[in-house]
Design an enzyme around this catalytic site. Structure first.
Site, PDB file in Angstrom:
ATOM      1  N   ASP A   8       0.659  -1.095   0.183  1.00 12.95           N
ATOM      2  CA  ASP A   8       0.259  -0.233   0.158  1.00 12.95           C
ATOM      3  C   ASP A   8       0.630   1.816  -0.039  1.00 12.95           C
ATOM      4  OD1 ASP A   8      -2.445   1.610   0.224  1.00 12.95           O
ATOM      5  OD2 ASP A   8      -1.698   2.153   2.478  1.00 12.95           O
ATOM      6  N   ASP A  10      -0.341   5.055   0.961  1.00 12.71           N
ATOM      7  CA  ASP A  10      -0.451   6.334   1.929  1.00 12.71           C
ATOM      8  C   ASP A  10      -0.180   5.012   3.619  1.00 12.71           C
ATOM      9  OD1 ASP A  10      -1.407   8.868   0.705  1.00 12.71           O
ATOM     10  OD2 ASP A  10      -1.521   6.857  -0.805  1.00 12.71           O
ATOM     11  N   ASP A 167      -1.845  -0.979   5.750  1.00  7.49           N
ATOM     12  CA  ASP A 167      -1.764  -0.859   7.242  1.00  7.49           C
ATOM     13  C   ASP A 167      -3.246   0.195   6.756  1.00  7.49           C
ATOM     14  OD1 ASP A 167      -2.197   1.441   5.005  1.00  7.49           O
ATOM     15  OD2 ASP A 167      -2.083   2.971   6.865  1.00  7.49           O
TER      16      ASP A 167
END
Length: 215
Positions: A8, A10, A167
């Site tokens: 991922d 961001d 996250d």
């Protein structure tokens, strides 16, 4: 045998929260509102415009002003996309080690592909990433597995030979739906949630911790 690692963007690879927060605070400033502190914007940074506009103005999709404010936010963010954004501590070393081991890595993000590519350019990562799949690169975005399967297709790798690192709960759901092992990171934004409850295969504290699962 693991042959590729997908990240991922961001909150996992790059700390983009300062610039996302800056964009929404510029909008608040023009409306005579005080800026929000990082504690209000950082936890929702992985949700992009939707999360930041909700934090900044309490609006979401369906609100009569949402579409226009979303475009305003995205334009401000694009102009300021790498003012303070940096790779998280330890990420550069992890990428160096992956490349030294002959493992390819790529990005699968819900960020619009155009913005993700612009950010990778600014971070000098474009030529290093083996693939980039954005939130608008496939008909469905995460938690749907389509973006991760598109990345595997681009890499010509079986999903079972890839690890996804993220996250957010949706990263775990998307990775598992695609047939991958998933590592959840504690250093990310987490959307205010406890990653212990996400059923990730691994929960890692620091980027270098991932290496033990690649042997």
């Amino acid at each position: 045998m693991i042959k590729a690692v997908l990240f991922d963007l961001d909150g996992t690879l790059a700390d983009t929260a300062p610039d996302l927060g800056y964009a929404v605070n510029r909008m608040r400033e023009t409306r005579g509102l005080t800026p929000l502190p990082p504690a209000a914007t950082r936890p929702v940074a992985s949700l992009g415009a939707r999360g930041l506009l909700n934090a900044g103005f309490g609006i979401g999709p369906g609100h009569p002003e949402y579409d226009a404010m979303r475009q305003e936010f995205l334009a401000l963010y694009e102009t300021n996309i790498c003012r303070e954004t940096r790779l998280f501590a330890g990420v550069e070393g992890l990428l160096d080690t992956l490349e030294a081991r002959g493992l390819r890595w790529g990005i699968v993000t819900n960020k619009a592909e155009r913005l993700a590519r612009l950010l990778l350019d600014r971070l000098h990562l474009t030529s290093r990433a083996a693939c980039l799949v954005g939130g608008d690169s496939t008909p469905n975005s995460k938690p749907h597995p389509a973006p991760l399967l598109a990345a595997c297709h681009a890499l010509r790798e079986d999903p079972r030979a890839c690890i996804y690192v993220g996250d957010d709960r949706r990263d775990v759901e998307a990775g598992h739906a695609a047939g991958m092992k998933v590592a959840a990171v504690r250093w990310g934004y987490l959307n205010g949630n406890d990653p212990e409850s996400w059923d990730a295969d691994w929960l890692i504290e620091y980027p270098g911790d991932l290496l033990q699962y690649l042997r």
